[in-house]
Scaffold this motif. Structure first.
Motif, PDB file in Angstrom:
ATOM      1  N   ALA A  97      47.860  20.365   5.586  1.00  0.00           N
ATOM      2  CA  ALA A  97      46.666  21.211   5.664  1.00  0.00           C
ATOM      3  C   ALA A  97      46.758  22.425   4.753  1.00  0.00           C
ATOM      4  CB  ALA A  97      46.420  21.675   7.098  1.00  0.00           C
ATOM      5  N   PRO A  98      45.975  22.405   3.684  1.00  0.00           N
ATOM      6  CA  PRO A  98      45.790  23.639   2.918  1.00  0.00           C
ATOM      7  C   PRO A  98      44.707  24.459   3.602  1.00  0.00           C
ATOM      8  CG  PRO A  98      44.504  21.898   1.914  1.00  0.00           C
ATOM      9  CD  PRO A  98      45.195  21.289   3.129  1.00  0.00           C
ATOM     10  N   SER A  99      44.483  25.667   3.132  1.00  0.00           N
ATOM     11  CA  SER A  99      43.365  26.450   3.668  1.00  0.00           C
ATOM     12  C   SER A  99      42.067  25.677   3.403  1.00  0.00           C
ATOM     13  CB  SER A  99      43.344  27.817   3.002  1.00  0.00           C
ATOM     14  OG  SER A  99      43.423  27.697   1.595  1.00  0.00           O
ATOM     15  N   ALA A 100      41.124  25.773   4.353  1.00  0.00           N
ATOM     16  CA  ALA A 100      39.927  24.927   4.316  1.00  0.00           C
ATOM     17  C   ALA A 100      38.800  25.542   3.490  1.00  0.00           C
ATOM     18  CB  ALA A 100      39.454  24.647   5.739  1.00  0.00           C
ATOM     19  N   GLY A 130      42.745  25.508   8.510  1.00  0.00           N
ATOM     20  CA  GLY A 130      43.326  24.503   7.629  1.00  0.00           C
ATOM     21  C   GLY A 130      42.431  23.279   7.539  1.00  0.00           C
ATOM     22  N   LEU A 131      42.534  22.571   6.406  1.00  0.00           N
ATOM     23  CA  LEU A 131      41.821  21.302   6.225  1.00  0.00           C
ATOM     24  C   LEU A 131      42.864  20.198   6.373  1.00  0.00           C
ATOM     25  CD1 LEU A 131      39.292  19.687   5.439  1.00  0.00           C
ATOM     26  CD2 LEU A 131      39.965  19.968   3.046  1.00  0.00           C
ATOM     27  N   GLY A 132      42.857  19.538   7.531  1.00  0.00           N
ATOM     28  CA  GLY A 132      43.963  18.663   7.887  1.00  0.00           C
ATOM     29  C   GLY A 132      43.727  17.189   7.605  1.00  0.00           C
ATOM     30  N   ALA A 133      44.832  16.505   7.267  1.00  0.00           N
ATOM     31  CA  ALA A 133      44.838  15.045   7.139  1.00  0.00           C
ATOM     32  C   ALA A 133      46.231  14.557   7.532  1.00  0.00           C
ATOM     33  CB  ALA A 133      44.542  14.630   5.698  1.00  0.00           C
ATOM     34  N   PRO A 153      50.963  21.289  -4.370  1.00  0.00           N
ATOM     35  CA  PRO A 153      51.480  20.748  -3.109  1.00  0.00           C
ATOM     36  C   PRO A 153      50.831  21.349  -1.859  1.00  0.00           C
ATOM     37  CG  PRO A 153      53.041  22.287  -4.100  1.00  0.00           C
ATOM     38  CD  PRO A 153      51.954  22.104  -5.105  1.00  0.00           C
ATOM     39  N   LEU A 154      50.873  20.578  -0.783  1.00  0.00           N
ATOM     40  CA  LEU A 154      50.298  20.998   0.502  1.00  0.00           C
ATOM     41  C   LEU A 154      51.404  21.380   1.470  1.00  0.00           C
ATOM     42  CD1 LEU A 154      47.801  18.020   0.971  1.00  0.00           C
ATOM     43  CD2 LEU A 154      47.356  20.250  -0.086  1.00  0.00           C
ATOM     44  N   ILE A 155      51.052  22.159   2.480  1.00  0.00           N
ATOM     45  CA  ILE A 155      51.999  22.461   3.557  1.00  0.00           C
ATOM     46  C   ILE A 155      51.787  21.437   4.674  1.00  0.00           C
ATOM     47  CG2 ILE A 155      52.561  24.124   5.382  1.00  0.00           C
ATOM     48  CD1 ILE A 155      51.887  26.362   3.402  1.00  0.00           C
ATOM     49  N   VAL A 156      52.870  20.864   5.167  1.00  0.00           N
ATOM     50  CA  VAL A 156      52.787  19.939   6.301  1.00  0.00           C
ATOM     51  C   VAL A 156      53.057  20.732   7.581  1.00  0.00           C
ATOM     52  CG1 VAL A 156      53.777  17.902   7.405  1.00  0.00           C
ATOM     53  CG2 VAL A 156      53.429  17.940   4.922  1.00  0.00           C
ATOM     54  N   HIS A 157      52.115  20.612   8.524  1.00  0.00           N
ATOM     55  CA  HIS A 157      52.229  21.317   9.804  1.00  0.00           C
ATOM     56  C   HIS A 157      52.914  20.406  10.812  1.00  0.00           C
ATOM     57  CE1 HIS A 157      49.359  23.529   7.469  1.00  0.00           C
ATOM     58  NE2 HIS A 157      49.368  24.527   8.342  1.00  0.00           N
TER      59      HIS A 157
END
Ligand code: TXA
Ligand code: MG
Length: 331
Positions: A136-139, A33-36, A58-62
């Protein structure tokens, strides 16, 4: 070096970068994932820039626990409690109605939010060290193949990411199953390792299956990038072929002197001057684990075409066929 081995010091460093609004790529059990920081709209906007992804996707929140659902979701329906209790941490994302304070930058402007607790020690340690939600979406670059090892992230995003935590190869290999619980009926938005039947067994009800070709999908309302027809795609043109047509298709391409890559399942084709072959595992779980790495390998060989031999089309193979359909044209 952008990529560092994900020990405790590296994870603490990564958590600090997230606090500063920077981007950190990290392993999950599905894909990298590409996280922020999900609560920081500027940080989240940097994800979209780095990926080249349109801002309305939209993004998935981990999150690091089932309880954290309450920090992001307006209400947590029984179905969400049941599924999280059964499958989290794990490769399942739930779409719920969001709390008003959740930034619209994360949800692509929608009132619903995707949430998931990943089953990977590095992802969980990072979430705990950071203390908040990580969007984080896929990176990978938009519409490209998802990364399943740290070196893929480096290839895809290079300078656009501040740090890559290396936690080895991803065990599942395809993105999480997505179940939408924001409306009256539960819907399957993206098939994954946790199957439709697994979910139906817990919910004791049938899922509505949403796919780009489904009658329930209004093309104007398809917001999930995973539902765009060309997605997860190699740069080399790729074609999905039934086993019995392969010999004839390959012969025709050879006559035209085309360099062919073959992602083989059962066929007995052999390598020659024009053909490179990767033989895929016979079991669905193992096939999924190596699918993206194998496509990436063939894609790097400067071939004219990648042929993908059609694997079985049973329920256990639904997630794989979904990704293959999106990565290829169908013969
Ligand atoms: O396995 C995974 O889910 C990986 C790892 C990194 O956790 N993440 C991932 O993220 O695949 P991404 O952004 O590449 O795909 C997330 C999918 C997208 O198709 C997105 O549109 C959908 O989830 N999604 C997120 N929030 C949504 C929402 N509120 N409504 C509908 N779809 C949503
Ligand atoms: Mg993706």
């Amino acid at each position: 070096m952008k990529t560092i081995f994900a020990d405790d010091a590296a994870i603490d460093h990564a958590a600090n970068l997230l606090r500063q609004g920077r981007l950190v790529a990290f392993p999950t059990e599905t894909v990298y994932g590409l996280g922020a920081d999900a609560s920081n709209p500027d940080a989240v906007r940097r994800i979209f820039l780095a990926k080249g992804r349109p801002a309305d996707h939209p993004l998935i929140v981990h999150i690091s626990s089932v309880d954290s659902l309450n920090d992001w979701a307006l209400t947590v329906p029984d179905a969400a409690q049941l599924l999280a209790a059964r499958f989290w941490p794990g490769p399942l994302a739930l779409i719920l109605n969001k709390k008003p304070e959740v930034p619209l930058a994360v949800t692509g402007g929608q009132n619903t939010i995707g949430l998931r607790m990943p089953d990977h020690p590095v992802a969980l340690r990072l979430l705990r060290a950071f203390g908040g939600g990580i969007a984080a979406p896929s990176a990978n670059r938009f519409c490209r193949i998802s990364p399943t090892q740290a070196s893929h992230v480096e290839e895809e995003l290079g300078e656009a990411v501040d740090l890559i935590l290396d936690g080895g190869a991803c065990q599942v290999g395809v993105e999480s199953t997505i179940v939408d619980l924001s409306g009256n009926q539960p819907k399957l938005l993206r098939p994954g390792h946790i199957t439709r039947l697994d979910i139906e067994a817990v919910l004791q009800t049938e899922l509505v299956i949403i796919s780009p070709r489904s009658e329930h999908a209004n093309p104007l309302e398809i917001r999930a990038p995973g539902m765009i027809a060309v997605h997860y795609a190699p740069v080399t043109p790729a074609l999905l072929c039934p086993t019995d047509r392969l010999p004839e298709i390959m012969q025709e391409l050879a006559l035209r002197n085309k360099k062919i890559g073959l992602l083989a399942y059962l066929s007995k084709q052999v390598e020659n001057r024009l053909t490179r072959i990767i033989r895929m595992p016979e079991q669905a779980d193992e096939y999924a684990q190596t699918l993206y790495k194998s496509l990436r390998q063939l894609d790097s060989l400067h071939l004219d075409i990648i042929l993908v031999e059609q694997p079985p089309e049973t329920e256990a193979w639904r997630a794989i066929n979904d990704r293959l359909c999106k990565a290829t044209s169908v013969y």
